[in-house]
Every structure is written in structure tokens, then in C-alpha cells.
Design a protein around this motif. Structure first.
Motif, short mmCIF file in Angstrom:
data_model
loop_
_atom_site.label_atom_id
_atom_site.label_comp_id
_atom_site.label_asym_id
_atom_site.label_seq_id
_atom_site.Cartn_x
_atom_site.Cartn_y
_atom_site.Cartn_z
N HIS A 181 15.08 19.74 32.51
CA HIS A 181 15.31 18.57 31.67
C HIS A 181 14.12 17.63 31.67
O HIS A 181 13.77 17.04 30.64
N GLN A 182 13.47 17.49 32.82
CA GLN A 182 12.27 16.64 32.87
C GLN A 182 11.19 17.18 31.96
O GLN A 182 10.46 16.42 31.32
N ARG A 183 11.08 18.51 31.88
CA ARG A 183 10.02 19.12 31.05
C ARG A 183 10.34 19.05 29.57
O ARG A 183 9.46 18.81 28.75
N THR A 184 11.61 19.28 29.21
CA THR A 184 11.95 19.35 27.79
C THR A 184 12.38 18.00 27.22
O THR A 184 12.15 17.73 26.04
N GLY A 185 13.01 17.17 28.04
CA GLY A 185 13.49 15.88 27.56
C GLY A 185 14.60 15.99 26.53
O GLY A 185 14.86 15.04 25.79
N THR A 186 15.29 17.13 26.49
CA THR A 186 16.32 17.35 25.48
C THR A 186 17.63 16.69 25.91
O THR A 186 18.06 16.81 27.07
N THR A 187 18.26 15.98 24.99
CA THR A 187 19.57 15.38 25.25
C THR A 187 20.53 16.45 25.78
O THR A 187 20.63 17.53 25.20
N THR A 188 21.21 16.15 26.88
CA THR A 188 22.08 17.14 27.51
C THR A 188 23.43 16.51 27.86
O THR A 188 23.48 15.43 28.44
N VAL A 189 24.51 17.20 27.49
CA VAL A 189 25.85 16.83 27.91
C VAL A 189 26.37 17.97 28.78
O VAL A 189 26.43 19.11 28.34
N TYR A 190 26.76 17.64 29.99
CA TYR A 190 27.03 18.65 31.03
C TYR A 190 28.43 18.41 31.59
O TYR A 190 28.74 17.30 32.05
N VAL A 191 29.26 19.42 31.56
CA VAL A 191 30.63 19.32 32.09
C VAL A 191 30.70 19.97 33.46
O VAL A 191 30.18 21.08 33.66
N THR A 192 31.35 19.30 34.40
CA THR A 192 31.56 19.87 35.73
C THR A 192 32.77 19.21 36.37
O THR A 192 33.15 18.09 36.01
N HIS A 193 33.39 19.91 37.32
CA HIS A 193 34.41 19.30 38.16
C HIS A 193 33.82 18.97 39.52
O HIS A 193 34.50 18.39 40.37
N ASP A 194 32.55 19.34 39.73
CA ASP A 194 31.87 19.17 41.02
C ASP A 194 31.13 17.84 41.02
O ASP A 194 30.14 17.66 40.31
N GLN A 195 31.61 16.90 41.83
CA GLN A 195 31.00 15.57 41.81
C GLN A 195 29.57 15.57 42.37
O GLN A 195 28.77 14.71 42.00
N ILE A 196 29.23 16.55 43.21
CA ILE A 196 27.85 16.61 43.71
C ILE A 196 26.91 16.94 42.56
O ILE A 196 25.84 16.34 42.41
N GLU A 197 27.30 17.92 41.71
CA GLU A 197 26.50 18.21 40.52
C GLU A 197 26.39 16.96 39.65
O GLU A 197 25.32 16.63 39.14
N ALA A 198 27.52 16.28 39.47
CA ALA A 198 27.52 15.10 38.61
C ALA A 198 26.56 14.03 39.13
O ALA A 198 25.77 13.46 38.37
#
Length: 380
Positions: A181-198
């Protein structure tokens, strides 16, 4: 790249089940936003509404200034990465990466250049002639992300892409996702149930419960200023310690304990639900001057650099109102007659089951909640 706006979107299935309930969100151009919440909270449905895979019952979805609420998925220029990778098993990695570009009838030279660029970015150069069945889980996930990258989309939509990986590989892939994400800078929406990932991936984290947006904030704000009891207990591992308490002047009383507090919630109410993060309970011997409580340790978990110790208070357990039958069952599984608290101590603390220890309480970081509404108290 583009921003994504959700304007009071709702999704009702069969006119009975409300999966998403009047959610409004503005996701900035280049932002990495994480949708998190328990199973069935509506996070994947919301992502599919952005992708166009689920129709909205009401409200609007915007990509930049363009209203895409009723635009077919293939015309939205959004790339989705699924939990199960969704690779074509009979195609090589090269052909999997090139497939969407071939469908768009791009020139062969452009397709080859894009495939080589993405393969280099994701470290897939040596795997281009293999088929998915010859790859590890982590390699297949890279191919799935590469197939999204070659399209040069305006935004990435990721639905629990790391959930099928083992714990060690998830840590590695989290770092790779953040770097990508740092390299591409593309808007990202990410779904997870894992709060560490979040908490480790998101610029902001949106917490959902029962289809309703509870809070959207930076990981730091979510941890230090949760807006209600649900966010307070859902974010943070181990979860926040809770107890019903009374406040008289500059003293808070609970479970036979009396602590002086420097700041207090606004309003005349004397009864509150008090929250204390496990990291704000320390061995009193290492932090002289803090107000203290006595704790008889009944459980110890050694976690390398940390030791988590649990103890009971002479007070009833604070019970959150369940939002669904599943949540009621989960709460019933851990229900106790007495409040149980956890403290995070450094390794080598020398604490064992049965020990009575004196713990210092970092009272300037106490959390106060209305016991009836569960909302955070004003002024805290």
C-alpha cells in the motif's frame, strides 16, 4: 485512485434481516480503511455493496464524484481480493495475472509489461510458469493480489484475504500488504474479524455491530477513546476490564476498593461503568506513587515478553446487552458471577497462581461509561 463515499447505505434481505443499517462513511483517496466486527455484523455485505456484488436497499455509493450505486461491477474499476483466492487452477500464474487484461483486449506487449511489473513487485518472477496447485498458501495469496494489481484499479476491496493462512504467514503477509500500500497508494477497503490485522494495517478502523457503524477512527483513538462499551471490549487484547463503580468527589469505589482520581466524567451521576485496560495495571513495586489494588492471582499465561495474570473482584460481572442470538451464546460461554480482570505484566515478574500481589492503577487513563446506554461519558 479515488475516494469512496457511502451515503446512508442499507441492505435488507427478504425484508426481514437488516445486514447493513444506514451506514455513512467517507474513505479518502489513498486511505487504507479496515472494516472490523464480529461474525454477521455486516462488514462483508458492506464491501460487496461497494463492489456492486450486492444491491443497496437504500442510500448511495460514490467513487470519487461518480455515483456508482447502480453501475454493474465490471464497470466500477474496482479490484476485489477474496478469502479463497479465486484463481483459475488450470492456468499458470502468468495466465492468471494476464486474464483480466486479455478480457479487456489490451495489446499483448502491454499485458506482458504489466504482468512482469506486478510479478517483480510481488516476488513472483520465479513462479510465473507454475499452476496454483503447485504454490503455497502465501504464494497463492500474492497471485490473487497480483491479479488485482495488474488492472490498475481505482481501489482495492479485500475480504479477509489472510484468514486461510497460518499465524506466522499472516504476520509476514500483513507486513507485505502494508508495504504494498505504501508503494501503490491505492485506496483500500479491507474486511477482517481479526483486530490485530485491523489495528496494524488500517489508517482508520470502522467498527460494525449488527449492521450499525459504531465508531470510525484511527487505531490509537479506538484504543484510548472507545465511544461505547462494545468498542471498548472489542478493541484490545486482552479486552478492557470493566466493573460497576460509584464516584463520590474525587474517589471512585468498586469491589471494596477506593481509588483517588484526578479527572472525572461530566454530569451529576454517581454510578458509572469503569474501564481499565490490562496494560494500565502494573506491579506497584515498579511504579511507586500509583493508587493500588490487591489481587489474588488465579490464572497465569506466559506469552514471551509478557505475562497475563487474571484475578476476580468482589463485584458482579458487567454484562453487555447482546445484539444477536450468536452474541448471546458467546457471552453465555464466558459468563461468571464475579468480574474477572486481567493485568499485563513484564516477563520475569515472578507471579504465580495463588499469589496476592499489589497492582498500581494508572488512574489518569481510566474509562467511564454510562451504565444504562453504554456510551462513553462526556468529558472523558
Amino acid at each position: 485512485m479515488a475516494s469512496i463515499t457511502l451515503d446512508h447505505v442499507s441492505k435488507v434481505f427478504d425484508k426481514q434481516v437488516t445486514a447493513v443499517d444506514d451506514v455513512s462513511l467517507e474513505i479518502g483517496d489513498g486511505e487504507f480503511l479496515v472494516l472490523v466486527g464480529p461474525s454477521g455484523c455486516g462488514k462483508s455485505t458492506l464491501l460487496r455493496m461497494i463492489a456492486g456484488l450486492e444491491e443497496t436497499t437504500s442510500g448511495g455509493v460514490y467513487l470519487g464524484e461518480r455515483d456508482i450505486t447502480w453501475v454493474p461491477p465490471r464497470e466500477r474499476n474496482l479490484a476485489m481480493v477474496f478469502q479463497n483466492y479465486a484463481l483459475y487452477p488450470h492456468m499458470t500464474v502468468r495466465r492468471n495475472l494476464a486474464f483480466s487484461l486479455k478480457l479487456r483486449r489490451r495489446p499483448k506487449a502491454e499485458i506482458a509489461a504489466q504482468v512482469d511489473r506486478v510479478a517483480g513487485m510481488l516476488g513472483l518472477e520465479e513462479l510465473l510458469d507454475r499452476k496454483p496447485g503447485q504454490l503455497s498458501g502465501g504464494q497463492r495469496q500474492r497471485v490473487a493480489m497480483g491479479r488485482a494489481l495488474v488492472r490498475d484499479p481505482e481501489a482495492f476491496l479485500m475480504d479477509e484475504p489472510l484468514s486461510n493462512l497460518d499465524a506466522k504467514l499472516r504476520v509476514t503477509m500483513r507486513a507485505e500488504l502494508a508495504e504494498l500500500h505504501q508503494r501503490t497508494g491505492t485506496t483500500t477497503v479491507y474486511v477482517t474479524h481479526d483486530q490485530i490485522e485491523a489495528m496494524t494495517l488500517g489508517h482508520r478502523v470502522a467498527v460494525l455491530r449488527g449492521g450499525v457503524l459504531q465508531q470510525c477512527a484511527s487505531p490509537t483513538e479506538l484504543f484510548h477513546r472507545p465511544v461505547n462499551l462494545f468498542c471498548a471490549t472489542f478493541i484490545g487484547s486482552p479486552e478492557m476490564n470493566l466493573v460497576d463503580a460509584t464516584l463520590e468527589g474525587d474517589l471512585v469505589r468498586f469491589a471494596g476498593v477506593e481509588l483517588p482520581v484526578s479527572g472525572r466524567p461530566e454530569g451529576p451521576a454517581a454510578s458509572w461503568t469503569l474501564g481499565v485496560r490490562p496494560s494500565d495495571l502494573v506491579l506497584a513495586s515498579t511504579a511507586p506513587g500509583l493508587p493500588t489494588i490487591e489481587a489474588r492471582i488465579d490464572h497465569v499465561e506466559h506469552l514471551g515478553a509478557q505475562v497475563q495474570v487474571s484475578f476476580a473482584l468482589d463485584a458482579p460481572q458487567v454484562r453487555l446487552e447482546a445484539d444477536s442470538e450468536d452474541e448471546e451464546l458467546e457471552q453465555a460461554a464466558v459468563r461468571s458471577d464475579r468480574a474477572r480482570w486481567t493485568a499485563e505484566l513484564p516477563d520475569g515478574s515472578g507471579v504465580s497462581v495463588g499469589d496476592v500481589v499489589t497492582l498500581g492503577v494508572v488512574t489518569e487513563r481510566l474509562h467511564w461509561f454510562d451504565p444504562d446506554s453504554g456510551e462513553r461519558a462526556a468529558g472523558t
